[in-house]
Design a protein around this motif. Structure first.
Motif, PDB file in Angstrom:
ATOM      1  N   ARG A   1      56.111  47.904  31.972  1.00  0.00           N
ATOM      2  CA  ARG A   1      54.840  48.120  32.673  1.00  0.00           C
ATOM      3  C   ARG A   1      53.764  47.181  32.146  1.00  0.00           C
ATOM      4  NH1 ARG A   1      55.966  53.615  31.858  1.00  0.00           N
ATOM      5  NH2 ARG A   1      54.343  53.673  30.241  1.00  0.00           N
ATOM      6  N   ARG A   2      53.709  47.042  30.828  1.00  0.00           N
ATOM      7  CA  ARG A   2      52.690  46.182  30.224  1.00  0.00           C
ATOM      8  C   ARG A   2      52.853  44.732  30.697  1.00  0.00           C
ATOM      9  NH1 ARG A   2      50.022  45.734  24.640  1.00  0.00           N
ATOM     10  NH2 ARG A   2      50.269  47.981  24.611  1.00  0.00           N
ATOM     11  N   THR A   3      54.053  44.204  30.607  1.00  0.00           N
ATOM     12  CA  THR A   3      54.279  42.802  30.996  1.00  0.00           C
ATOM     13  C   THR A   3      54.174  42.603  32.507  1.00  0.00           C
ATOM     14  OG1 THR A   3      56.665  43.265  30.957  1.00  0.00           O
ATOM     15  CG2 THR A   3      55.702  42.261  28.992  1.00  0.00           C
ATOM     16  N   LEU A   4      54.564  43.624  33.299  1.00  0.00           N
ATOM     17  CA  LEU A   4      54.443  43.501  34.762  1.00  0.00           C
ATOM     18  C   LEU A   4      52.972  43.433  35.170  1.00  0.00           C
ATOM     19  CD1 LEU A   4      55.761  43.427  37.530  1.00  0.00           C
ATOM     20  CD2 LEU A   4      55.758  45.929  37.534  1.00  0.00           C
ATOM     21  N   ALA A   5      52.129  44.232  34.549  1.00  0.00           N
ATOM     22  CA  ALA A   5      50.702  44.190  34.862  1.00  0.00           C
ATOM     23  C   ALA A   5      50.121  42.821  34.519  1.00  0.00           C
ATOM     24  CB  ALA A   5      49.976  45.290  34.098  1.00  0.00           C
ATOM     25  N   GLU A   6      50.507  42.310  33.377  1.00  0.00           N
ATOM     26  CA  GLU A   6      50.017  40.983  33.007  1.00  0.00           C
ATOM     27  C   GLU A   6      50.505  39.920  33.978  1.00  0.00           C
ATOM     28  OE1 GLU A   6      50.427  42.215  28.272  1.00  0.00           O
ATOM     29  OE2 GLU A   6      51.698  40.662  29.168  1.00  0.00           O
ATOM     30  N   SER A   7      51.792  40.011  34.318  1.00  0.00           N
ATOM     31  CA  SER A   7      52.373  38.998  35.216  1.00  0.00           C
ATOM     32  C   SER A   7      51.740  39.047  36.591  1.00  0.00           C
ATOM     33  CB  SER A   7      53.888  39.215  35.296  1.00  0.00           C
ATOM     34  OG  SER A   7      54.490  38.220  36.087  1.00  0.00           O
TER      35      SER A   7
ATOM     36  N   GLY B   1      40.899  45.694  31.393  1.00  0.00           N
ATOM     37  CA  GLY B   1      40.339  44.927  30.283  1.00  0.00           C
ATOM     38  C   GLY B   1      41.363  44.608  29.213  1.00  0.00           C
ATOM     39  N   ALA B   2      42.223  45.586  28.910  1.00  0.00           N
ATOM     40  CA  ALA B   2      43.264  45.335  27.900  1.00  0.00           C
ATOM     41  C   ALA B   2      44.248  44.284  28.393  1.00  0.00           C
ATOM     42  CB  ALA B   2      43.984  46.644  27.581  1.00  0.00           C
ATOM     43  N   VAL B   3      44.587  44.362  29.668  1.00  0.00           N
ATOM     44  CA  VAL B   3      45.511  43.368  30.238  1.00  0.00           C
ATOM     45  C   VAL B   3      44.894  41.981  30.168  1.00  0.00           C
ATOM     46  CG1 VAL B   3      46.732  42.658  32.317  1.00  0.00           C
ATOM     47  CG2 VAL B   3      46.597  45.074  31.725  1.00  0.00           C
ATOM     48  N   VAL B   4      43.599  41.871  30.515  1.00  0.00           N
ATOM     49  CA  VAL B   4      42.927  40.570  30.490  1.00  0.00           C
ATOM     50  C   VAL B   4      42.879  40.035  29.070  1.00  0.00           C
ATOM     51  CG1 VAL B   4      40.731  39.406  30.890  1.00  0.00           C
ATOM     52  CG2 VAL B   4      41.602  41.045  32.563  1.00  0.00           C
ATOM     53  N   ARG B   5      42.630  40.909  28.084  1.00  0.00           N
ATOM     54  CA  ARG B   5      42.585  40.446  26.696  1.00  0.00           C
ATOM     55  C   ARG B   5      43.936  39.907  26.246  1.00  0.00           C
ATOM     56  NH1 ARG B   5      39.247  45.021  26.191  1.00  0.00           N
ATOM     57  NH2 ARG B   5      41.012  46.309  25.500  1.00  0.00           N
ATOM     58  N   ARG B   6      45.022  40.567  26.624  1.00  0.00           N
ATOM     59  CA  ARG B   6      46.351  40.064  26.242  1.00  0.00           C
ATOM     60  C   ARG B   6      46.638  38.732  26.935  1.00  0.00           C
ATOM     61  NH1 ARG B   6      47.679  45.514  26.689  1.00  0.00           N
ATOM     62  NH2 ARG B   6      48.579  45.200  28.765  1.00  0.00           N
ATOM     63  N   ILE B   7      46.192  38.587  28.188  1.00  0.00           N
ATOM     64  CA  ILE B   7      46.394  37.312  28.877  1.00  0.00           C
ATOM     65  C   ILE B   7      45.628  36.200  28.174  1.00  0.00           C
ATOM     66  CG2 ILE B   7      45.924  36.082  31.040  1.00  0.00           C
ATOM     67  CD1 ILE B   7      46.492  38.666  32.537  1.00  0.00           C
ATOM     68  N   ARG B   8      44.416  36.512  27.713  1.00  0.00           N
ATOM     69  CA  ARG B   8      43.642  35.508  26.985  1.00  0.00           C
ATOM     70  C   ARG B   8      44.289  35.183  25.652  1.00  0.00           C
ATOM     71  NH1 ARG B   8      37.438  36.889  26.550  1.00  0.00           N
ATOM     72  NH2 ARG B   8      37.599  34.893  25.453  1.00  0.00           N
ATOM     73  N   ALA B   9      44.876  36.179  25.010  1.00  0.00           N
ATOM     74  CA  ALA B   9      45.525  35.939  23.712  1.00  0.00           C
ATOM     75  C   ALA B   9      46.737  35.028  23.854  1.00  0.00           C
ATOM     76  CB  ALA B   9      45.933  37.268  23.093  1.00  0.00           C
ATOM     77  N   TYR B  10      47.465  35.165  24.945  1.00  0.00           N
ATOM     78  CA  TYR B  10      48.630  34.318  25.201  1.00  0.00           C
ATOM     79  C   TYR B  10      48.351  33.405  26.403  1.00  0.00           C
ATOM     80  CZ  TYR B  10      50.838  37.792  22.216  1.00  0.00           C
ATOM     81  OH  TYR B  10      51.150  38.618  21.176  1.00  0.00           O
ATOM     82  N   GLY B  11      47.177  32.807  26.386  1.00  0.00           N
ATOM     83  CA  GLY B  11      46.721  32.027  27.538  1.00  0.00           C
ATOM     84  C   GLY B  11      47.628  30.863  27.893  1.00  0.00           C
ATOM     85  N   GLY B  12      48.149  30.136  26.878  1.00  0.00           N
ATOM     86  CA  GLY B  12      49.002  28.993  27.169  1.00  0.00           C
ATOM     87  C   GLY B  12      50.257  29.366  27.937  1.00  0.00           C
ATOM     88  N   GLN B  13      50.878  30.476  27.537  1.00  0.00           N
ATOM     89  CA  GLN B  13      52.118  30.899  28.204  1.00  0.00           C
ATOM     90  C   GLN B  13      51.847  31.365  29.630  1.00  0.00           C
ATOM     91  OE1 GLN B  13      53.563  33.873  25.504  1.00  0.00           O
ATOM     92  NE2 GLN B  13      53.321  32.527  23.734  1.00  0.00           N
TER      93      GLN B  13
END
Length: 897
Positions: free
Chosen positions: A351-357, A4-16
């Motif tokens: 780890r944080r950015t790899l999970a998002e990516s 859920g935290a990963v999805v929220r960060r992806i939504r926050a930086y959705g354009g990128q």
């Protein structure tokens, strides 16, 4: 770290992340879909290439005479039974490609006599042929097909084609006698029981020689018609039982649809081994390996060229991925700094950015792969490449996050000087690019294989030239800025000053690489098209070429009177002539040459009227002359004549008369000489001295607009008839009519078929992809300095800068950057063909004509237009970004947006 935290960060930086996902979809789509397209175009090209071939280059023919290896005549029934046996014995890659097959049994040609022939005083030689496939490919016009169960003592029943029956004035019921010359076998009675017409004259069943559909005309007085009569297997068996030797042939047609383009080498090897593995007593004749070898060579060149284009496209996409990851990491620099301040380390950020990516790139890669599978065509095993690309894209964001510093300094007010490490890296890149180019030119490459060096050279060269441009372009801008400082107004000064301090090295390299790929495709495509034009002009140096056996000289006047004709030039050809030392024919010991006599002044006028000027030595333009005729010869012939001491005087025969000539000039090729001919001599037809027998034209080159091909053919036929009937003794109708070839048709033939479709796809996709990706890279270039420009513009707006001045400042700042990127890319795109064209074997697409890369004014116009489009796109991107950022807010303390 929850999903859920990963999805929220992806939504926050959705354009990128959306941009990163789109790039992933594009890359995996290309990896999955492009091989399917290339395989489909390759198979289609192979089919078209084989369909364009003459029957002799599509057939595998086994032949045998009944006297070969046996003293007992074999019958036709036994030969027919071998049709399946011979096909089953073919190699594995050849046997499935056979689409049609025919068995033919021929009896010897004998003299045909009878009342109907005597009535017209016709001399006819007839051969009996049994061909079981004919009844299915023809329609009976009159009568019936010969019966199979005819007694041996009854007349042999035959069927004739409608054309043969008309020429010989035979009909159903005509009774004839067939006698074999110099044979102890008595003559046999023959009766015509049927007259047939082909359902499709182009059907392969009619390709056997001599022709079954048409009787060959007499070549001269006292010469017979040559005709073939269709009979049955049983009738030829009766003849064989009487001691007549039969000839058998089994013909198999290879269909391009059944050939596997991926196994051409195996197929060619098996075809070449057919002669060695043929059954005892059989002779195998096949020309299928020749067009397959031609297609294989063209395919190898096309795939090599596609490798160069793909390297540029994928390198550009990789650069865009790095730029997108770097831009995303810079925008989140504050977040990463806060993580470190709270005790997190580098691994935490990774780890944080790899999970998002991973959460973005893996689904995007799956979507791209599935979209690629929808493309029609045979797939390639590219799953490992797609998986590797997905992993690399997923790692781009963590690597960029680790490489991003946590500070937020003011970089817009100072000029950043490159560090020693960076200078060393750039110098190493320049040296590496130079060594790669030198090594590639010296070593060459193997066509059809993906050469790592070939793939690396365009990327290294583009990067090296981009680095040089980066280091060079600030210097003139600084000079312009100093001049602008002395003038009134601040727009030009501020714009040039900021442009000179811009640091956008990575985006600029990507732009250069993208534009270089598009430019390479455009330049090479233009060079190939120009070479195809030259190849067509070598075949036909005018707008049309009318050829025949021999045409009356006044045919030139008749052609000139046709509508649209502006110029006509006569020519005469005669292959296989040996130069002589004397007029009486003392052999010079020189191999045979092809002789072309052409009206040189008229040919020059034709070329000028058609816009295709031929290079003709001035000595050949004289209307008359004393001494040996000035001749243009090929280098091989010139060497032989010089070695024999005959370059100043030698003799050649043309239509039975010998003419003295001398070497006036040499050339590798000449219009109207068959491409690939290495031994030829061109004589001036208009300057031939008088002889008892005047040299008669065998063709005419015509220049004009809106030419009527049928009128040209009809005029040529009339010219042949006038020549044939104009002598003391008139001959019969010529065996073939005049032929007309147009420049447009020849040009179309050169540019179609084979691997040309694959080549066109590579050029179109490379040019379009390079242009689009170049514009996208320019957008990244603009966004890379958007924050600093936004801060400057905000301060200047508070100091009274008007909206119009703001737009002018933006235009002045971005124009040098965009201009340098586009024109540097165009320069690299024009430089790459000069380095790579000699290695790519592109003459396979130009009928053997060497491809020369030349300056094209249209390409300069295209580059200028692309630069204007790129600049407008950059200004639009900057305006949209500034509107989104709201320039009034970027001056707040600590704002990094």
């Amino acid at each position: 770290m929850s999903i859920g935290a990963v999805v929220r960060r992806i939504r926050a930086y959705g354009g990128q992340f959306l941009l990163l996902g789109v790039l992933t979809v594009v890359i995996t789509l290309l990896i999955s879909g492009v091989p399917r397209i290339t395989n489909r175009l390759t198979e289609q090209g192979l089919r078209e290439h084989m369909a364009q071939q003459l029957p002799a280059r599509r057939d595998i023919t086994y032949t045998i005479g009944s006297d070969a290896g046996s003293s007992v005549p074999s019958n036709a029934s036994a030969g027919q039974n071998r049709l399946d046996v011979l096909q089953e014995a073919m190699p594995d890659h050849v046997r499935p490609a056979v689409s049609e097959r025919w068995y033919v049994a021929d009896g010897p040609v004998g003299r045909l006599t009878g009342p109907d022939l005597k009535r017209n005083n016709l001399l006819v030689e007839l051969g009996l042929r049994a061909m079981p496939a004919v009844p299915e490919a023809a329609t009976m016009v009159d009568g019936r097909w010969p019966a199979e169960d005819v007694a041996r003592d009854e007349p042999t029943q035959i069927a004739l084609s409608a054309d043969t029956a008309r020429k010989l004035d035979l009909r159903v019921g005509s009774k004839l006698q067939l006698a074999l010359p110099e044979s102890k076998v008595p003559s046999v009675p023959v009766i015509v029981v049927g007259i047939f017409a082909p359902n499709d004259p182009s059907d392969g069943v009619w390709d056997s020689l001599p022709q079954l559909l048409r009787a060959a005309e007499p070549l001269g007085d006292g010469q017979p018609f040559i005709a073939v009569g269709l009979t049955t297997i049983g009738a030829l068996d009766h003849r064989a039982a009487e001691g007549v030797w039969l000839t058998h042939s089994w013909r198999y047609r290879v269909n391009g649809d059944a050939l596997d383009a991926g196994r051409l080498d195996l197929t060619i090897d098996e075809l070449q081994r057919l002669e060695q593995t043929a059954p005892t007593g059989l002779q195998v004749v096949q020309g299928v390996d020749v067009p397959l070898r031609e297609f294989r060579d063209a395919l190898a060149s096309a795939r090599t060229l596609l490798a160069v284009i793909a390297a540029g496209v994928f390198a550009t996409l990789a650069g865009l991925v790095l730029l997108a990851a770097g831009l995303a990491a810079r925008r989140r620099r504050g977040e990463f700094a806060l993580l470190r301040a709270r005790g997190g380390g580098s691994t935490t950020v990774a780890r944080r950015t790899l999970a998002e990516s991973l959460l973005v790139t893996v689904p995007a890669a799956a979507v791209g792969w599935l979209l690629g599978t929808l493309v029609p065509g045979a797939p390639d095993p590219t799953v490992p490449y797609a998986a590797a690309a997905t992993v690399l894209i997923a790692l781009a964001l963590p690597v960029a996050a680790l490489a991003t510093s946590g500070g937020a300094g003011r970089r817009d007010l100072v000029r950043l000087r490159p560090s020693a490490r960076r200078l060393t890296l750039e110098a190493s890149l320049l040296v590496l690019a130079g060594l790669a180019v030198v090594l590639l030119r010296r070593r060459g490459l193997t066509l059809g294989e993906v050469d790592p060096l070939l793939v690396a050279v365009p990327v290294l060269l583009a990067a090296a030239v981009a680095v040089l441009a980066l280091r060079a372009y600030p210097w003139p801008l600084q000079l312009v800025s100093r001049l602008a400082a002395r003038a009134r107004g601040s727009v030009a000064f501020l714009g040039t000053a900021r442009a000179g301090r811009a640091v956008v090295s990575a985006p600029l390299v990507v732009v250069v690489l993208a534009i270089a790929t598009a430019g390479f495709c455009a330049v090479v495509s233009s060079g190939i098209e120009a070479s195809r034009d030259r190849a067509a002009s070598e075949r036909i140096p005018g707008d049309a070429l009318v050829t025949g056996d021999r045409l009356a000289p006044d045919t030139a006047d008749a052609l000139s009177r046709l509508s649209g004709v502006r110029a006509v030039a006569a020519l005469a050809t005669e292959p296989g002539q040996r130069p002589a030392r004397t007029k009486v024919g003392l052999d010079a010991g020189i191999n045979q040459v092809s002789v072309l006599a052409v009206d040189a002044p008229a040919l020059a006028r034709v070329g000028e009227a058609a816009g295709r000027e031929a290079t003709i030595p001035p000595a050949m333009l004289a209307e008359t002359g004393d001494g040996p005729l000035p001749a243009l010869v090929s280098p091989a012939v010139a060497t032989d004549l010089a070695r024999a001491g005959l370059d100043g005087s030698a003799f050649l025969s043309l239509q039975g008369q010998r003419y003295e000539f001398r070497v006036a000039d040499t050339a590798e090729s000449f219009p109207l000489v068959t491409p690939g001919t290495e031994r030829f001599v061109v004589l001036p037809l208009q300057a031939l001295p008088d002889r008892p027998t005047v040299a008669v034209p065998t063709g005419f080159v015509v220049a004009g607009d809106g030419l009527d091909t049928e009128a040209l053919r009809r005029t040529g036929d009339e010219g042949q008839q006038r020549y044939q009937r104009g002598g003391v003794v008139s001959g019969g109708e010529r065996p073939r009519g005049a032929e007309v070839q147009t420049w447009a048709a020849s040009r179309q033939e050169i540019g179609e078929g084979g691997a040309n479709g694959l080549l066109a796809f590579g050029f179109a996709s490379g040019a379009a992809g390079g242009t689009v990706l170049g514009l996208l890279a320019i957008a990244f270039t603009v966004l890379a300095g958007a924050r600093a420009r936004g801060q400057v513009l905000s301060r200047l707006r508070t100091l009274g800068l008007s909206r119009r001045q703001w737009r002018g400042l933006l235009l002045v700042e971005l124009t040098p950057l965009v201009g340098v990127a586009v024109f540097t890319g165009a320069f690299v795109g024009a430089l790459l063909p000069l380095l790579l064209t000699p290695l790519l074997g592109l003459s396979a697409f130009t009928s053997g004509m060497p491809v020369r890369v030349a300056f094209e004014p249209g390409l300069v116009v295209a580059v200028v237009a692309l630069g204007a489009l790129a600049l407008a796109f950059a200004v639009a991107i900057e305006a949209l970004n500034n509107r989104r950022l709201r320039l009034g807010e970027v001056l707040r303390l600590g704002e990094e947006s």
